[in-house]
Design a protein around this motif. Structure first.
Motif, mmCIF file in Angstrom:
data_model
loop_
_atom_site.group_PDB
_atom_site.id
_atom_site.type_symbol
_atom_site.label_atom_id
_atom_site.label_comp_id
_atom_site.label_asym_id
_atom_site.label_seq_id
_atom_site.Cartn_x
_atom_site.Cartn_y
_atom_site.Cartn_z
ATOM 1 N N MET A 237 0.823 -1.203 0.000
ATOM 2 C CA MET A 237 0.000 0.000 0.000
ATOM 3 C C MET A 237 0.860 1.258 0.000
ATOM 4 O O MET A 237 0.559 2.230 -0.706
ATOM 5 C CB MET A 237 -0.925 0.012 1.213
ATOM 6 N N VAL A 238 1.935 1.267 0.794
ATOM 7 C CA VAL A 238 2.810 2.444 0.840
ATOM 8 C C VAL A 238 3.333 2.762 -0.557
ATOM 9 O O VAL A 238 3.298 3.917 -1.017
ATOM 10 C CB VAL A 238 3.984 2.221 1.813
ATOM 11 N N ILE A 239 3.812 1.751 -1.245
ATOM 12 C CA ILE A 239 4.426 1.964 -2.557
ATOM 13 C C ILE A 239 3.378 2.357 -3.598
ATOM 14 O O ILE A 239 3.547 3.325 -4.353
ATOM 15 C CB ILE A 239 5.176 0.697 -2.999
ATOM 16 N N VAL A 240 2.259 1.615 -3.634
ATOM 17 C CA VAL A 240 1.232 1.878 -4.640
ATOM 18 C C VAL A 240 0.568 3.231 -4.409
ATOM 19 O O VAL A 240 0.371 4.021 -5.352
ATOM 20 C CB VAL A 240 0.185 0.746 -4.631
ATOM 21 N N LEU A 241 0.207 3.522 -3.169
ATOM 22 C CA LEU A 241 -0.436 4.803 -2.879
ATOM 23 C C LEU A 241 0.499 5.976 -3.143
ATOM 24 O O LEU A 241 0.057 7.050 -3.594
ATOM 25 C CB LEU A 241 -0.919 4.833 -1.430
ATOM 26 N N ASN A 242 1.776 5.787 -2.874
ATOM 27 C CA ASN A 242 2.764 6.815 -3.192
ATOM 28 C C ASN A 242 2.713 7.131 -4.687
ATOM 29 O O ASN A 242 2.686 8.302 -5.093
ATOM 30 C CB ASN A 242 4.152 6.321 -2.784
ATOM 31 N N LEU A 243 2.686 6.088 -5.516
ATOM 32 C CA LEU A 243 2.599 6.280 -6.960
ATOM 33 C C LEU A 243 1.292 6.960 -7.363
ATOM 34 O O LEU A 243 1.286 7.901 -8.172
ATOM 35 C CB LEU A 243 2.700 4.918 -7.662
ATOM 36 N N VAL A 244 0.181 6.492 -6.809
ATOM 37 C CA VAL A 244 -1.130 7.019 -7.184
ATOM 38 C C VAL A 244 -1.247 8.502 -6.844
ATOM 39 O O VAL A 244 -1.692 9.313 -7.674
ATOM 40 C CB VAL A 244 -2.247 6.216 -6.487
ATOM 41 N N PHE A 245 -0.834 8.873 -5.637
ATOM 42 C CA PHE A 245 -0.927 10.282 -5.247
ATOM 43 C C PHE A 245 0.058 11.144 -6.035
ATOM 44 O O PHE A 245 -0.250 12.292 -6.376
ATOM 45 C CB PHE A 245 -0.688 10.431 -3.744
ATOM 46 N N PHE A 247 1.275 10.698 -9.165
ATOM 47 C CA PHE A 247 1.042 10.859 -10.598
ATOM 48 C C PHE A 247 -0.432 10.993 -10.990
ATOM 49 O O PHE A 247 -0.719 11.308 -12.142
ATOM 50 C CB PHE A 247 1.648 9.667 -11.351
ATOM 51 N N ALA A 248 -1.366 10.771 -10.055
ATOM 52 C CA ALA A 248 -2.781 10.849 -10.424
ATOM 53 C C ALA A 248 -3.576 11.805 -9.553
ATOM 54 O O ALA A 248 -4.178 12.761 -10.050
ATOM 55 C CB ALA A 248 -3.404 9.440 -10.368
ATOM 56 N N VAL A 249 -3.565 11.590 -8.254
ATOM 57 C CA VAL A 249 -4.449 12.357 -7.379
ATOM 58 C C VAL A 249 -4.003 13.812 -7.251
ATOM 59 O O VAL A 249 -4.777 14.744 -7.539
ATOM 60 C CB VAL A 249 -4.530 11.699 -5.983
ATOM 61 N N ILE A 250 -2.765 14.030 -6.818
ATOM 62 C CA ILE A 250 -2.314 15.401 -6.554
ATOM 63 C C ILE A 250 -2.228 16.247 -7.820
ATOM 64 O O ILE A 250 -2.632 17.420 -7.811
ATOM 65 C CB ILE A 250 -0.983 15.377 -5.781
ATOM 66 N N PRO A 251 -1.725 15.719 -8.966
ATOM 67 C CA PRO A 251 -1.725 16.545 -10.181
ATOM 68 C C PRO A 251 -3.118 16.992 -10.613
ATOM 69 O O PRO A 251 -3.264 18.010 -11.303
ATOM 70 C CB PRO A 251 -1.094 15.613 -11.227
ATOM 71 N N ILE A 274 6.269 15.330 -1.089
ATOM 72 C CA ILE A 274 6.052 15.224 0.354
ATOM 73 C C ILE A 274 4.605 14.887 0.656
ATOM 74 O O ILE A 274 4.304 14.032 1.491
ATOM 75 C CB ILE A 274 6.472 16.539 1.046
ATOM 76 N N TRP A 275 3.671 15.547 -0.030
ATOM 77 C CA TRP A 275 2.255 15.247 0.180
ATOM 78 C C TRP A 275 1.963 13.781 -0.148
ATOM 79 O O TRP A 275 1.170 13.132 0.544
ATOM 80 C CB TRP A 275 1.399 16.156 -0.696
ATOM 81 N N SER A 276 2.570 13.268 -1.190
ATOM 82 C CA SER A 276 2.306 11.887 -1.603
ATOM 83 C C SER A 276 2.735 10.896 -0.528
ATOM 84 O O SER A 276 2.013 9.941 -0.212
ATOM 85 C CB SER A 276 3.028 11.580 -2.915
#
Length: 459
Positions: A237-245, A247-251, A274-276
């Protein structure tokens, strides 16, 4: 030249006294103020409150959430039994014939998932000791195996690692945790393969014989542990959510308000990484609690408290080193040192950046502390130089991160001292292998990284 000698003397005193156990919370400001007093480069009280404390406080403001959430997540992994379950699963599949590799991978999986290297050392050592005893392998190799898995490639080289060493460069270069992924993987492979081959060579040279042991090393943990899937899911989850936030959520978020003064007059490029990591660690910690509710419920409050407490000392030790660096950087003589370091690489800023970061990490005995000093004092200059010659900031990020992971593991490093204490071994008995796998080979990986980055650019 006298003032340069004062700076070098202050740095030497920092190493020597920290090695002898003097608190950095006292040592760093004392040596900073003493340097100002001797050189006469500024008012003492104003230097302490307006330079040292401002730099220290700025670091805490920016990075405390990462220290806090990382420590809490690691504590939850240990308290739930997930850390031990992962280590045992890897060891069970590799067996005693691959004991060294089993310990390395156990540490690597946990640190890449966001578990503090200090927590990893405590969690893996009892299992490593039992495995080495079962195979009658020399105990003196355990610290080297743990150091290789926890202190090297997963801390600085692998793209996406939530380690603080991979987060600090982001606001300086406007990058993400996945900066220069190809080069990071190559540098990580050099560290992993080089370190593993060295430890296997040492295993053959030393031959059988575990050495002395005590009751604490008698066997593997006997408490009920979660399944491998439950134990590993929070790390995924740490790795996948880091990627999702990242490249997808925060942008996709409307963040134009960041340009307002009350939000720091900044932009999302400085904060996205940092947010991710904050979001990934928060959600993964909640998921870990939910998956292990039965194992954690009775002790959850105490575990969270312990995790929060565990974050304080590393946070403020590192921040104190940043304050020390800010004072040293304000001295006139530091300009001479800075110009020498910047000019060392000629037209290639990668060389100067690698050299300055490595030296400062070694001097302070802290990867994050040395990196913070280097970037706070020299980061803008290197970024300007890189942009002038068309170097991708992502490459600067990866070079900076990898450069922290070599000389930082000199004998006075706090993690090294803690690891040897956990293993019940002295520097004389076990530091030689730590030096090879955590100092010599990571420096070689840095050379490879700089060479490839110079020729092929960032990839």
């Amino acid at each position: 030249m006298v003032d340069v000698a004062v700076i070098l003397g202050a740095l030497a005193a920092l190493i020597a006294l920290a090695y002898r156990g003097v608190s950095l919370l006292l040592l760093a400001p004392a040596l900073a103020v003493l340097s100002v007093a001797i050189t006469g480069d500024g008012p003492i009280f104003a230097t302490y409150t307006q330079v040292f404390m401002r730099a220290m406080g700025g670091f805490v403001i920016q990075y405390f959430p990462l220290f806090l959430l990382g420590a809490v997540f690691g504590k939850l992994m240990a308290a739930s039994g997930s850390a031990a379950a992962l280590a045992q699963a890897i060891i069970a599949r590799l067996g005693t014939r691959r004991a060294v590799l089993a310990v390395i991978l156990s540490c690597a999986v946990m640190t890449y998932g966001g578990v503090s290297l200090f927590v990893v050392a405590f969690a893996v050592y009892p299992i490593a000791a039992a495995l080495f005893r079962a195979g009658d392998l020399p105990k003196v190799l355990i610290p080297g195996a743990i150091a290789l898995g926890a202190f090297t490639f997963t801390m600085t080289a692998l793209p996406g690692t939530p380690a603080i060493q991979n987060a600090i460069p982001m606001p300086y270069f406007g990058t993400t945790p996945f900066a220069a992924p190809g080069l990071g993987l190559i540098a990580g492979a050099v560290m992993l393969l080089g370190g593993w081959l060295w430890l296997e060579y040492r295993l053959r040279r030393l031959g059988p014989g575990y050495g002395t042991f005590d009751d604490a090393e008698a066997g593997l943990p006997q408490t009920a542990l979660p399944s491998l899937g439950v134990a590993g899911l929070p790390l995924v989850m740490v790795i996948v959510l880091n990627l999702v936030f990242t490249f997808a959520v925060i942008p996709g978020m409307d963040t134009g308000y960041l340009a307002q003064s009350e939000y720091g007059d900044t932009d999302i490029g400085q904060l996205r990484g940092i947010w991710s990591i904050i979001a990934a660690l928060c959600l993964s910690s909640l998921g870990l609690i939910a998956l292990n509710a039965g194992r954690l419920w009775d002790t959850l409050a105490a575990t969270l408290e312990d995790g929060a407490q565990d974050a304080l000392m590393p946070m403020f030790n590192t921040a104190s080193l940043v304050g020390f660096g800010a004072v040293i950087a304000a001295l006139e003589a530091f300009g001479l040192i800075r110009d020498w370091v910047v000019g060392f690489g000629g037209d290639n800023p990668l060389i100067g950046l690698a050299l300055s970061t490595s030296l400062l990490a070694g001097i302070t005995g802290s990867a994050s502390g040395g990196m913070s000093i280097a970037l706070a004092t020299l980061g803008p200059a290197y970024l300007d130089m890189a942009q002038a010659v068309g170097i991708d900031p992502a490459l600067l990020h990866r070079v900076t991160a990898v450069a922290t992971g070599g000389l930082d593991a000199l004998p006075h490093n706090g993690a090294v001292i803690t690891l040897l204490t956990i293993c019940g071994l002295s520097h004389r008995e076990a530091y030689g292998d730590i030096a090879v796998v955590a100092v010599v080979i990571p420096v070689a990986a840095l050379v490879v990284l700089v060479a490839l980055g110079t020729v092929f650019g960032s990839f």
